[in-house]
Design a protein around this motif. Structure first.
Motif, mmCIF file in Angstrom:
data_model
loop_
_atom_site.group_PDB
_atom_site.id
_atom_site.type_symbol
_atom_site.label_atom_id
_atom_site.label_comp_id
_atom_site.label_asym_id
_atom_site.label_seq_id
_atom_site.Cartn_x
_atom_site.Cartn_y
_atom_site.Cartn_z
ATOM 1 N N GLY A 114 -1.138 9.227 24.184
ATOM 2 C CA GLY A 114 -0.979 9.950 25.395
ATOM 3 C C GLY A 114 0.505 10.088 25.770
ATOM 4 O O GLY A 114 0.767 10.512 26.890
ATOM 5 N N LYS A 115 1.438 10.061 24.715
ATOM 6 C CA LYS A 115 3.056 9.932 24.984
ATOM 7 C C LYS A 115 3.331 11.304 24.056
ATOM 8 O O LYS A 115 3.072 11.399 22.747
ATOM 9 N N LEU A 116 4.309 12.088 24.365
ATOM 10 C CA LEU A 116 4.894 12.982 23.611
ATOM 11 C C LEU A 116 6.107 12.704 22.948
ATOM 12 O O LEU A 116 6.721 11.773 23.334
ATOM 13 N N VAL A 117 5.806 12.869 21.572
ATOM 14 C CA VAL A 117 6.994 12.372 20.561
ATOM 15 C C VAL A 117 7.056 13.512 19.648
ATOM 16 O O VAL A 117 6.164 14.170 19.339
ATOM 17 N N PRO A 118 8.311 13.588 18.960
ATOM 18 C CA PRO A 118 8.748 14.711 18.087
ATOM 19 C C PRO A 118 7.582 14.244 16.939
ATOM 20 O O PRO A 118 7.511 13.316 16.236
ATOM 21 N N ALA A 119 7.326 15.659 16.433
ATOM 22 C CA ALA A 119 6.276 15.449 15.306
ATOM 23 C C ALA A 119 7.133 15.068 13.947
ATOM 24 O O ALA A 119 6.385 14.316 13.137
ATOM 25 N N ALA A 120 8.447 14.885 14.036
ATOM 26 C CA ALA A 120 9.198 14.798 12.920
ATOM 27 C C ALA A 120 9.337 13.345 12.838
ATOM 28 O O ALA A 120 9.679 12.550 11.896
ATOM 29 N N GLY A 121 8.970 12.627 13.629
ATOM 30 C CA GLY A 121 8.999 11.083 13.876
ATOM 31 C C GLY A 121 9.995 10.676 14.746
ATOM 32 O O GLY A 121 10.694 11.469 15.358
ATOM 33 N N GLY A 122 10.341 9.284 15.098
ATOM 34 C CA GLY A 122 11.367 8.752 15.752
ATOM 35 C C GLY A 122 12.767 8.650 15.359
ATOM 36 O O GLY A 122 12.843 9.305 14.031
ATOM 37 N N ARG A 123 13.690 7.921 15.843
ATOM 38 C CA ARG A 123 14.915 7.957 15.337
ATOM 39 C C ARG A 123 15.011 7.263 14.068
ATOM 40 O O ARG A 123 15.783 7.915 13.038
ATOM 41 N N LEU A 124 14.532 6.268 13.888
ATOM 42 C CA LEU A 124 14.788 5.485 12.395
ATOM 43 C C LEU A 124 14.036 6.528 11.244
ATOM 44 O O LEU A 124 14.743 6.802 10.251
ATOM 45 N N ARG A 125 12.944 7.378 11.723
ATOM 46 C CA ARG A 125 12.311 8.311 10.459
ATOM 47 C C ARG A 125 13.340 9.418 10.301
ATOM 48 O O ARG A 125 13.707 9.821 9.181
ATOM 49 N N ARG A 126 13.896 9.945 11.359
ATOM 50 C CA ARG A 126 14.849 10.871 11.131
ATOM 51 C C ARG A 126 16.202 10.490 10.683
ATOM 52 O O ARG A 126 16.775 11.207 9.924
ATOM 53 N N LEU A 127 16.863 9.247 10.776
ATOM 54 C CA LEU A 127 17.982 8.846 10.153
ATOM 55 C C LEU A 127 17.618 8.675 8.704
ATOM 56 O O LEU A 127 18.458 9.105 8.085
ATOM 57 N N ALA A 128 16.288 8.342 8.303
ATOM 58 C CA ALA A 128 15.968 8.085 6.760
ATOM 59 C C ALA A 128 16.174 9.549 6.167
ATOM 60 O O ALA A 128 16.358 9.357 4.928
ATOM 61 N N ASN A 129 15.812 10.326 6.831
ATOM 62 C CA ASN A 129 15.703 11.858 6.362
ATOM 63 C C ASN A 129 17.283 12.685 6.717
ATOM 64 O O ASN A 129 16.980 13.708 6.290
ATOM 65 N N LEU A 130 18.009 11.833 6.919
ATOM 66 C CA LEU A 130 19.368 12.352 7.359
ATOM 67 C C LEU A 130 19.846 13.301 5.999
ATOM 68 O O LEU A 130 20.409 14.524 6.390
ATOM 69 N N PHE A 131 20.155 12.769 4.898
ATOM 70 C CA PHE A 131 20.812 13.184 3.982
ATOM 71 C C PHE A 131 19.707 14.078 2.890
ATOM 72 O O PHE A 131 20.185 14.717 1.965
ATOM 73 N N ALA A 132 18.343 13.728 3.127
ATOM 74 C CA ALA A 132 17.566 14.369 2.074
ATOM 75 C C ALA A 132 16.302 14.591 3.039
ATOM 76 O O ALA A 132 15.419 13.644 3.105
#
Length: 512
Positions: free
Chosen positions: A71-89
């Protein structure tokens, strides 16, 4: 009720001839420089087709936009930790081959070749590396169905239909889809930006990139489901369509609209309730997201809305422009314009009138009157362009709003044909689609014979403060995502440094 104003655009796909004039003029204005050779802020795609970048509509692959989780909107790309993990690749960010490697030709070979028996040939040369290259893809590889037999079946919308489309020449279908940044009410690119460089102007809703704050993380590229944010690999900054805000601030339309040969673009103001945006974007049923977004828009003729807009500080010129807005008429009054992929939950603000053109000739070829209302209504579901294909693009699969829009366009054609021939119009043409004769004729004047000042109703109340507009941002956070107003850089580096280029395959080759 918190009233805000938004500049929006409507494009009539029935009038697009695929000439790409809008793309070329936009390219010359905004991306005619190093680092963005591959970028087209405006491009025209042939549908069916994979689009630009290739298969951008496949969100299972790219994971752009928003998702509804518990019931809550979140980015489809994931939260902060997931985006941080994908930062350089980041595996969910398009690579150069998904766009195309831009090229030019070695014209010097032609001009400087010595006399001889053989005709010199100008070979393609990469516009990025300067080295010889082989042309394998382009920003519209399926232009006018040119590559459709080989590539159109990879169109994500075609694959969702679950049926084989007809690509034989005599049975094929196509239409053109011009695309720019959607300047969404709920932009996922803004929420994805870790440095707060992406922002949405509160005065007119235009989404921009603060070049001074951009750190080149490229999360906005992967966060945008329409893939309309580009990375300049020379400057290390993100760039995107600006809706030609320097022109709008002085009352002129965007370059793409100004130069459009088919006169298919309309620009105007919409008033909306900012307090409803999050609720509308959180509608559980994807097929009701179109109706939910309609519920966000406000009637500029309602005295209560006008008073609320004045209390919110909306300038009087903007309220007047909203009352005259062609965009408001096409979207909310006539209901013939539809959003592109509302299921991304970004609440897009560039809407489209679906194409109807092939039906008249198809009917006439069967011996029936192609302009008679009853025949047109009966043929809507048998269009060469499948109704389900259009519904998959504009209403998350719900065919009814698309069917209503096409029926209203057909009713307008039938009614105006009778008027122009001096015949008595069939009243069933208007009543059958829930409109009166006056509304059909008003819609005809807007879609067929509208003058310049009727297609572009752009307020100029902000001209005096235009120099201040670039620095004005509004928060745009949903759920637990941070608002982009504050500085939230994950890393900081010295001036002049930037992350690796967007295209590692080229960097690995040691090309400049």
């Amino acid at each position: 009720m918190r009233v805000m104003a938004q500049l929006a655009m409507v494009m009539n796909l029935d009038k697009c001839i695929g000439c790409h004039t809008c793309s070329v003029t936009c390219k010359q204005t905004w991306t005619n420089r190093d680092g963005v050779e591959y970028a087209w802020f405006n491009n025209v795609e042939t549908k069916p087709g994979q689009g630009y970048p290739r298969r951008y509509e496949d969100q299972e692959r790219w994971r752009g936009g928003w998702e509804l989780r518990r019931g809550k909107l979140v980015p489809a790309a994931g939260g902060r930790l997931r985006r941080l993990a994908n930062l350089f690749a980041n595996p969910e960010m398009p690579a150069l081959e998904d766009y195309y490697e831009p090229w030019t030709y070695d014209y010097r070979t032609l001009t400087d070749a010595p006399l001889g028996d053989d005709t010199p040939v100008a070979r393609p040369v990469s516009a990025i590396t300067g080295e010889p290259t082989s042309v394998r893809w382009g920003p519209n590889w399926e232009d006018s169905l040119g590559g459709a037999p080989e590539h159109a079946r990879a169109d994500p919308m075609v694959q969702r239909l679950g049926q084989e489309i007809r690509l034989e020449f005599e049975q094929s279908f196509m239409f053109y889809l011009p695309r720019i940044c959607e300047h969404c009410l709920n932009p996922s690119c803004v929420a994805s930006c870790p440095s707060g460089a992406m922002y949405k102007r509160s005065e007119d809703g235009i989404v921009l990139v603060d070049q001074d704050r951009c750190r080149g993380w490229r999360m906005c590229v992967s966060g945008c489901p329409y893939k309309k944010v580009y990375f300049n690999h020379r400057t290390g900054k993100a760039e995107k369509c600006t809706f030609c805000y320097p022109r709008l601030e002085v009352g002129l339309p965007t370059v793409c609209a100004e130069t459009c040969v088919g006169r298919l673009r309309y620009i105007g103001v919409l008033l909306y309730d900012a307090d409803r945006v999050g609720e509308a974007a959180s509608e559980p049923d994807e097929q009701r997201l179109y109706q939910a977004q309609l519920g966000v828009f406000l009637d500029p003729h309602d005295p209560e809305v006008v008073r609320a807009a004045e209390r919110a500080g909306v300038p009087h010129d903007w309220i007047t422009a909203a009352q005259r807005s062609p965009v408001h008429s096409l979207i909310t009054r006539y209901r013939v314009a539809l959003p592109l992929h509302p299921e991304y939950r970004t609440m897009p603000m560039v809407w489209y009138i679906p194409p109807l053109s092939p039906v008249v000739d198809a009917l006439a070829g069967t011996g029936f009157d192609g302009e008679e209302a009853g025949n047109l209504f009966g043929a809507i579901d048998a269009l060469r362009i499948p109704l389900d294909y259009l519904a998959g693009m504009f209403t998350a699969g719900d065919p009814e709003p698309v069917r209503l829009a096409l029926r209203r366009l057909a009713a307008m054609r039938s009614h105006m044909r009778a008027v122009n021939l001096g015949e008595t119009p069939d009243p069933a043409a208007s009543t059958g689609v829930g409109m009166d004769v006056g509304s059909l004729e008003a819609m005809y004047r807007l879609l067929a014979v509208a003058k310049y000042e009727d297609r572009y109703v752009i307020p100029t109340a902000a001209v005096g403060q235009a120099h201040d507009l670039e620095g004005i941002a509004t928060t745009c956070s949903v759920g637990d995502e941070p608002a982009p107003g504050g500085r939230t850089d994950l890393f900081v580096w010295r001036d002049g440094e930037r992350p690796a280029g967007m295209f590692p395959t080229l960097r690995e080759k040691g090309k400049p």
